[in-house]
Design a protein around this motif. Structure first.
Motif, PDB file in Angstrom:
ATOM      1  N   ASN A   1      17.344  -2.175   0.214  1.00 47.84           N
ATOM      2  CA  ASN A   1      15.999  -1.779   0.651  1.00 47.84           C
ATOM      3  C   ASN A   1      15.325  -2.846   1.508  1.00 47.84           C
ATOM      4  OD1 ASN A   1      16.140   0.677  -0.632  1.00 47.84           O
ATOM      5  ND2 ASN A   1      14.960   0.046  -2.423  1.00 47.84           N
ATOM      6  N   ALA A   2      16.113  -3.629   2.227  1.00 46.85           N
ATOM      7  CA  ALA A   2      15.552  -4.700   3.058  1.00 46.85           C
ATOM      8  C   ALA A   2      14.590  -4.113   4.087  1.00 46.85           C
ATOM      9  CB  ALA A   2      16.663  -5.454   3.759  1.00 46.85           C
ATOM     10  N   ILE A   3      13.382  -4.636   4.133  1.00 46.44           N
ATOM     11  CA  ILE A   3      12.358  -4.130   5.048  1.00 46.44           C
ATOM     12  C   ILE A   3      12.534  -4.786   6.413  1.00 46.44           C
ATOM     13  CG2 ILE A   3       9.882  -3.963   5.482  1.00 46.44           C
ATOM     14  CD1 ILE A   3       9.511  -4.024   2.418  1.00 46.44           C
ATOM     15  N   ALA A   4      12.618  -3.963   7.449  1.00 48.52           N
ATOM     16  CA  ALA A   4      12.825  -4.460   8.804  1.00 48.52           C
ATOM     17  C   ALA A   4      12.101  -3.558   9.787  1.00 48.52           C
ATOM     18  CB  ALA A   4      14.316  -4.514   9.140  1.00 48.52           C
ATOM     19  N   ASN A   5      11.846  -4.097  10.975  1.00 43.71           N
ATOM     20  CA  ASN A   5      11.287  -3.311  12.073  1.00 43.71           C
ATOM     21  C   ASN A   5      12.441  -2.622  12.795  1.00 43.71           C
ATOM     22  OD1 ASN A   5       8.796  -4.374  11.383  1.00 43.71           O
ATOM     23  ND2 ASN A   5       8.924  -6.021  12.884  1.00 43.71           N
ATOM     24  N   VAL A   6      12.526  -1.316  12.652  1.00 47.49           N
ATOM     25  CA  VAL A   6      13.657  -0.548  13.169  1.00 47.49           C
ATOM     26  C   VAL A   6      13.263   0.123  14.474  1.00 47.49           C
ATOM     27  CG1 VAL A   6      15.210   1.384  12.727  1.00 47.49           C
ATOM     28  CG2 VAL A   6      14.576  -0.168  10.865  1.00 47.49           C
TER      29      VAL A   6
ATOM     30  N   ALA B   1      12.850   4.210  19.427  1.00 49.31           N
ATOM     31  CA  ALA B   1      12.906   4.600  20.839  1.00 49.31           C
ATOM     32  C   ALA B   1      12.453   3.395  21.644  1.00 49.31           C
ATOM     33  CB  ALA B   1      11.997   5.810  21.100  1.00 49.31           C
ATOM     34  N   PRO B   2      12.639   3.421  22.971  1.00 55.44           N
ATOM     35  CA  PRO B   2      12.142   2.300  23.767  1.00 55.44           C
ATOM     36  C   PRO B   2      10.660   2.041  23.497  1.00 55.44           C
ATOM     37  CG  PRO B   2      13.551   3.701  25.104  1.00 55.44           C
ATOM     38  CD  PRO B   2      13.366   4.407  23.792  1.00 55.44           C
ATOM     39  N   ASN B   3      10.360   0.792  23.115  1.00 57.01           N
ATOM     40  CA  ASN B   3       8.988   0.334  22.846  1.00 57.01           C
ATOM     41  C   ASN B   3       8.357   0.988  21.615  1.00 57.01           C
ATOM     42  OD1 ASN B   3       9.035  -1.346  25.124  1.00 57.01           O
ATOM     43  ND2 ASN B   3       8.280   0.301  26.450  1.00 57.01           N
ATOM     44  N   LEU B   4       9.186   1.607  20.750  1.00 59.42           N
ATOM     45  CA  LEU B   4       8.654   2.213  19.533  1.00 59.42           C
ATOM     46  C   LEU B   4       9.519   1.812  18.339  1.00 59.42           C
ATOM     47  CD1 LEU B   4       6.683   4.107  18.083  1.00 59.42           C
ATOM     48  CD2 LEU B   4       8.261   5.991  18.597  1.00 59.42           C
ATOM     49  N   ASN B   5       8.881   1.192  17.337  1.00 62.96           N
ATOM     50  CA  ASN B   5       9.568   0.739  16.136  1.00 62.96           C
ATOM     51  C   ASN B   5       8.799   1.216  14.903  1.00 62.96           C
ATOM     52  OD1 ASN B   5      11.305  -1.253  17.757  1.00 62.96           O
ATOM     53  ND2 ASN B   5       9.253  -2.045  18.119  1.00 62.96           N
ATOM     54  N   GLN B   6       9.473   1.171  13.769  1.00 61.35           N
ATOM     55  CA  GLN B   6       8.818   1.464  12.498  1.00 61.35           C
ATOM     56  C   GLN B   6       9.400   0.560  11.419  1.00 61.35           C
ATOM     57  OE1 GLN B   6       9.739   5.062  10.261  1.00 61.35           O
ATOM     58  NE2 GLN B   6       7.563   5.417   9.877  1.00 61.35           N
ATOM     59  N   ARG B   7       8.535   0.115  10.505  1.00 64.54           N
ATOM     60  CA  ARG B   7       9.029  -0.609   9.344  1.00 64.54           C
ATOM     61  C   ARG B   7       9.764   0.381   8.438  1.00 64.54           C
ATOM     62  NH1 ARG B   7       3.602  -2.563   9.449  1.00 64.54           N
ATOM     63  NH2 ARG B   7       3.462  -4.662  10.309  1.00 64.54           N
ATOM     64  N   GLN B   8      10.995   0.035   8.098  1.00 59.60           N
ATOM     65  CA  GLN B   8      11.800   0.899   7.247  1.00 59.60           C
ATOM     66  C   GLN B   8      12.587   0.068   6.248  1.00 59.60           C
ATOM     67  OE1 GLN B   8      14.360   3.563   9.388  1.00 59.60           O
ATOM     68  NE2 GLN B   8      12.694   4.577  10.506  1.00 59.60           N
ATOM     69  N   ASN B   9      12.985   0.709   5.157  1.00 59.64           N
ATOM     70  CA  ASN B   9      13.935   0.107   4.216  1.00 59.64           C
ATOM     71  C   ASN B   9      15.346   0.328   4.736  1.00 59.64           C
ATOM     72  OD1 ASN B   9      11.699   1.189   1.838  1.00 59.64           O
ATOM     73  ND2 ASN B   9      12.439  -0.915   1.740  1.00 59.64           N
ATOM     74  N   LEU B  10      16.032  -0.735   5.090  1.00 58.63           N
ATOM     75  CA  LEU B  10      17.441  -0.634   5.438  1.00 58.63           C
ATOM     76  C   LEU B  10      18.262  -0.435   4.170  1.00 58.63           C
ATOM     77  CD1 LEU B  10      17.674  -3.634   7.946  1.00 58.63           C
ATOM     78  CD2 LEU B  10      17.268  -1.223   8.476  1.00 58.63           C
ATOM     79  N   ASP B  11      19.481   0.059   4.345  1.00 58.12           N
ATOM     80  CA  ASP B  11      20.360   0.197   3.183  1.00 58.12           C
ATOM     81  C   ASP B  11      20.551  -1.162   2.512  1.00 58.12           C
ATOM     82  OD1 ASP B  11      20.569   2.854   3.770  1.00 58.12           O
ATOM     83  OD2 ASP B  11      22.507   2.671   4.776  1.00 58.12           O
ATOM     84  N   ALA B  12      20.866  -2.177   3.325  1.00 55.89           N
ATOM     85  CA  ALA B  12      21.091  -3.497   2.725  1.00 55.89           C
ATOM     86  C   ALA B  12      21.246  -4.552   3.810  1.00 55.89           C
ATOM     87  CB  ALA B  12      22.332  -3.487   1.837  1.00 55.89           C
ATOM     88  N   ILE B  13      21.088  -5.796   3.416  1.00 57.66           N
ATOM     89  CA  ILE B  13      21.540  -6.960   4.170  1.00 57.66           C
ATOM     90  C   ILE B  13      22.516  -7.703   3.273  1.00 57.66           C
ATOM     91  CG2 ILE B  13      20.926  -9.200   5.150  1.00 57.66           C
ATOM     92  CD1 ILE B  13      18.258  -8.060   5.972  1.00 57.66           C
ATOM     93  N   ASP B  14      23.718  -7.919   3.763  1.00 56.08           N
ATOM     94  CA  ASP B  14      24.727  -8.695   3.038  1.00 56.08           C
ATOM     95  C   ASP B  14      24.845 -10.062   3.690  1.00 56.08           C
ATOM     96  OD1 ASP B  14      25.777  -6.839   1.012  1.00 56.08           O
ATOM     97  OD2 ASP B  14      26.360  -5.641   2.758  1.00 56.08           O
TER      98      ASP B  14
END
Length: 647
Positions: A484-489, A492-505
């Motif tokens: 659930n790593a939170i990242a700016n995903v 689209a070009p110039n558009l991001n959203q904070r989301q929970n990624l599956d994981a960071i290993d």
């Protein structure tokens, strides 16, 4: 050599440092004397594996970009390492960033860096590790005054002594400078100029005896931070007040306990600008104000068992409340729209830890567990035209849940050699900033996400240490899995959203070596970090990529005098490898090698003169790069000269 106990107990007034932390990789950082441009955050950079979101320090970085992490668990400006001052959590109640300039005004006895999560006794949030700042009670007078490059001044003072049956200490620091131009040479336009700063802080600390082996301590500290980002409309103001009260009862070999309460008040303002292509015109883009409050309490009990204190039990509570108030959609210098967004969070937890065995010879083992109940109060976001109707009026349902943390570890010691291993679990609640506040940087828009889930980490490490007094060696292998790593995903070009990624290993190796060489100590640290994102769905394009702002390689070599003679000095060579600026890895920050050094001469018992330099090679250290390729740099060569007095 100053011991961990001297730093933690005699200085910061906490209970004795437990042996249980010895099952994980840790380091004690000394030489954190204030003044002469020295900054706590830069001292931390000497320890490989400690990573701040930006390479620039608190004289030029934007305050909201100053999170800290360890072991490759990055890609987010909110801290994934727990930062404490004398046991009190220090991350911003709203955004999770760290006000590093506030600690430069504190007389610190040392910093204890514990890598890896699961140390539940310190509170939730220690995913990547814990950075414990420990103040010290001054006895006498210590002061410094220095003048540096670009008309910079740095003054610090600490005064303390006995008062009745207790002690009092007052610490303060003031620094200012005309600053440097953040944009790299060759890319500047007419809108670019130097970025001045002005920062200061003042603190009062009282300690009184309260019976046999008992004491009451009170601390009140405030700081003020003014910065500029090197263009019009980018000034920032960051003010804060912290207060804490604790009662400590710590008889050796008998039942010990600690009760602590604290409050954090933060008030942050910042302007943001839109720069035209060619950097020859500029306009305001957003003005933001963030008032936030953090309050909390902690109780810990260590019952006496056969003349020792192997068991720690306790509970703690932390509440954060904050909001962002923003004016944006400017026409000229007049804003057309207003936004307010925020909420609250509460965490109540209970912990227990058992440590048994011999930390100096033989087997030591420890096991700990922690259970937390968390609440997110009803969040909100309101947007309206300043001269017209409401555009958005959203409320976000309150949520709650349970989370667990824990650690199990062993350490076997024989003479100077030790082997250790630990496994742990930790978690972090999303900040109010991550949940509710959208933001914009240039043309890049990032939307908030009120549905973010807590981050959870499983990790482990094995290591070996050698310490015979003059020679110290340490090597650690680690592996972490952050779900659930939170990242700016990027959507689209110039558009991001904070989301929970599956994981960071993240897996890697950390190595340190220290050798006393006559009147000096040579120390080297190195960290190799192999971190990768595991992502699917809307974030599938990030799968297998390295997290933003995390370098594979980092290290330092330092030589410091360790005698009380009339002459002293230090030299630190620091390397940071290449790292991605963005989540897709389309923008890369080059590696950098910098040298800091200083010399001092104490010509009397009370007075010494000192000269020091930062980034003596004047290396270009890229701190950020925009989508249009504009590079922001960290501190260029900066020279200081001045004097210290102590009596």
């Amino acid at each position: 050599m100053v011991s961990r106990e001297e730093i933690v107990v005699s200085g910061s007034g906490m209970l004795r440092a437990p042996d249980s932390d010895l099952v994980q990789s840790s380091a004690i950082l000394l030489d954190v004397d204030p003044g002469f441009g020295a900054r706590v955050e830069n001292r931390l950079r000497d320890e490989a594996g400690v990573v701040q979101f930006r390479r620039s320090d608190s004289r030029s970085a934007h305050p909201t970009s100053q999170g800290v992490t360890l072991r490759g668990l990055g890609g987010n400006a909110s801290s994934r390492a727990l930062v404490t001052l004398d046991g009190v959590p220090q991350s911003d109640p709203f955004g999770g960033w760290v006000a590093w300039s506030a600690y430069d005004a504190i007389n610190l006895g040392g910093v204890v860096v514990t890598r890896g999560g699961g140390s539940g006794a310190d509170g939730p949030g220690a995913l990547a590790g814990t950075i414990g700042l420990h103040s010290t009670m001054t006895d006498g007078v210590e002061a410094s005054l220095a003048y540096g490059s670009r008309d910079s001044w740095d003054a610090s003072a600490s005064v303390g002594g006995e008062i009745g049956n207790g002690q009092i200490a007052v610490d303060g620091r003031y620094s200012r400078g005309d600053g440097f131009v953040p944009v790299a040479k060759g890319q500047r336009g007419s809108v670019d100029r130097a970025a001045p700063y002005e920062q200061g802080g003042l603190g009062l600390r009282l300690r009184f005896d309260a019976g046999d082996d008992s004491r009451i301590e009170a601390a009140l500290r405030g700081f003020s931070d003014r910065r500029d980002r090197g263009t019009d409309f980018t000034q920032s103001r960051f003010d804060g007040i912290d207060a804490s009260l604790r009662f400590v009862h710590d008889p050796f070999g008998e039942t010990q306990w600690l009760a602590l309460g604290y409050v954090q008040l933060r008030d942050f303002e910042s302007g943001f600008a839109s720069v035209a292509p060619g950097r020859n015109s500029i306009a305001p883009a957003l003005f933001q104000r963030v008032p936030a409050t953090g309050v909390g309490a902690r109780f810990e009990l260590r019952p006496a068992i056969d003349g020792a204190n192997p068991l720690r039990v306790g509970a703690d509570w932390r509440r954060t409340v904050g909001r962002t108030e923003e004016d944006f959609l400017f026409s000229g210098v007049v804003p057309g729209r207003h936004r307010i967004a925020g909420g609250s969070s509460d965490t109540v937890g209970a912990f227990a830890e058992w440590a048994s065995g011999d930390a100096d010879d033989g087997l030591l083992w420890t096991f700990s567990g922690r259970i937390d109940r968390w609440w997110l109060g009803e969040g909100y976001r309101l947007e309206r035209n300043i001269a017209g109707p409401v555009i958005t009026d959203l409320s976000f349902a309150a949520r709650q849940g349970w989370e667990g943390s824990g650690r199990a570890g062993v350490r076997w010691t024989s003479d100077a050699f030790a082997l250790r291993a630990a496994a742990y679990r930790g978690w972090r609640l999303p900040t109010l900033n991550e949940l509710y506040r959208p933001f914009r940087v240039g043309a890049e828009v990032t939307t908030a996400n009120a549905a973010l889930e807590p981050e959870r980490l499983w990790g482990g490490e094995v290591g070996a240490d050698w310490d015979n007094g003059d020679t110290k060696l340490s090597a650690t292998l680690f592996a972490n899995h952050l779900t659930n790593a939170i990242a700016n995903v990027t959507l689209a070009p110039n558009l991001n959203q904070r989301q929970n990624l599956d994981a960071i290993d993240s897996k890697g190796v950390e190595v340190s070596a220290e050798q006393r060489v006559g009147p000096a100590t040579l120390r080297a640290t190195y960290a190799f970090t192999d971190a990768k994102v595991d992502a699917s769905g809307a974030a599938a394009t990030l799968d297998g990529r390295r997290p933003a702002q995390i370098a594979k390689h980092g290290g330092s070599v330092s030589l410091r005098s360790n005698t009380g003679g009339p002459f002293g000095g230090f030299a630190t060579l620091r390397y940071v490898g290449k790292q991605n600026e963005d989540d897709l890895g389309l923008l890369e920050l080059d590696d950098a090698l910098t040298l800091d050094a200083g010399l001092s001469w104490r010509f009397s018992d009370a007075v010494s003169v000192e000269a020091r330099g930062e980034n003596l090679f004047d290396e270009l250290v890229p701190a950020a790069i925009s989508s249009s390729g504009i590079v922001e740099r960290a501190t260029p060569r900066t020279l200081w000269v001045g004097a210290r007095v102590s009596f």
